[in-house]
Design an enzyme around this catalytic site. Sequence first.
Site: not given
Ligand code: TEU
Length: 549
Positions: A106, A207, A249, A323-324
């Site tokens: 990642d 990311d 992403e 995970h988000d």
């Molecule tokens: O996520 C992208 C992101 O914009 C997230 O913050 C998302 O909108 C939010 O979690 C939804 O609730 C990526 C990663 O997957 C995330 O884990 C990171 O926190 C973020 O980027 C920053 O690197």
Amino acid sequence: MSELILDKSRWGWWQSAVFYQIYPKSFLDTTGSGVGDLKGITQRLDYLQQLGISGIWLSPVFRSPQVDNGYDISDYCAIDPLFGSMEDMEELIAEGKKRNISIILDLVLNHCSDQHPWFLEAKKSRENPFHDYFLWKDGDGITPPNEMRACFGGPAWTYVPEIGQWYFHQFAPQQPDLNWTNPAMRQALYRAIRFWVDKGVEGFRLDVIDQIGKDPDLQITGNGPRLHEYLRELSAAAFREPGIVTVGEAWGADVERAKRYSNPDCSELSMVFQFQHIGLDQQEGKEKWDTKPLYLPDLKRCLAHWQNGLHGCGWNSLFMNNHDLPRVVSRWGNDGVYRVKSAKMLATMLHGMEGTPYIYQGEELGMTNIKLPIGEYRDLEILNIYKERMAKGCREEDVMASIYARGRDNARTPMQWTDSENAGFTTGTPWIEVNPNYTAINAAAEEKDPDSVLNYYKQMITLRKSHLGLIYGSFQLLAEENPQVFAYRRTLAETGENYLIACNFSDKDAAFTIPADFAGARHLIGNYPDTAPAGAVTLRPYEAFVLQK
Ligand code: TEU
């Protein structure tokens, strides 16, 4: 057949692959620290091989202060001691290769940690050679350069009094944005990527890649004017080998953009994670943070648009959670009495489509969301939402209801391996609560139960790998307006394969008519034991099946 298609030295091998996302903190702890580690992943490679996956997307394990669980990297070429050593990573890559499981790292290229040596140097003076690796604005320390807000709350600017300047960050203040207009910075990132390719890593998840072309002067975050130019340069410099798989992403991707990202000319990426079907907003004012209830016709239309839009000219990634995001069985399925049925139904719906499926750890067990008291949550996003909304005077039960529906930690609880203490995840104190339902939902029990969600995922993955039409066939949505049933055809003219995938998204019976040409079709897989007859049928609660004609 699958071996032929999955020749990893060839471009496109990932089209017939299924990938599995590991959130390392919560996978398996071998040291008793309470945090999962690389050795734990290596220990479970046999489990993953039996599941049938071809690669692991590993959430960040690089050196990091862990403000955002590794999405704040302070050294792109080192392993965080929390997860183990470089030798552990080399062992994971080598053991993975023995089982034909690729490691996909990642890469967080939009920003790094404020503890990265680049940033520590950059903030020393305006003349420092690393200063221009980041985005700065002069100011008085009172009024930020503009109104832009950071994704995790507060302004998108933080002041460094020593040099009288603000730096730009789309996420937490500890995640300063990298300045992609600086060619030296870009080359430094490419060198770090090549370090991992040379170690045998076979792919990368990128990311928030659609945010690298940001322009704070114009208040642009996603889809900046130079985005695709940067991606082509990145791809040519860092992803030269045809076997490397890349998935970006891209919250801001629509079909037209995704065609550019995943163009088969390989000029950018293999595929992107788009979020239109997820139906959640990324940022833009956290009022919009809450989940929306599922309206099935919208989900169907959205996925059909993506299926048809990229067929033959791009490539989809297929996913329902990560995970988000909330765990899908708790969001679109039913995590009560129909948990097993609905988890299997959702797997059928997703794995029947064209694209590369991604399974988020525990999804294959039908793991559910957790609800914790606010003091037990660890995620900075949840804690910020709580603080912001409480300060605005919202009622605590409303704030908690939002957090239970969308909070990221709900899907980050430890993998449930066994019914012994802490679900067999750790002998120590887990970094976050284990979902108490582990006594009923765990891998050991599901391995033994032929009707488990786990065994259904195994069958579904095997089915896909052995049916070319399920990998490459075209897509046709059926019964578009039916509010309960998601049904579609897949057709591969070259081989004459035809499939019907039908899924009842509700806990009620649903009427559905099987198209006449499927009379006498073969029942390939389903979550009820008996075969559906032809014609007008009733789909039972969360019933799903795949027919072949
Ligand atoms: O996520 C992208 C992101 O914009 C997230 O913050 C998302 O909108 C939010 O979690 C939804 O609730 C990526 C990663 O997957 C995330 O884990 C990171 O926190 C973020 O980027 C920053 O690197």
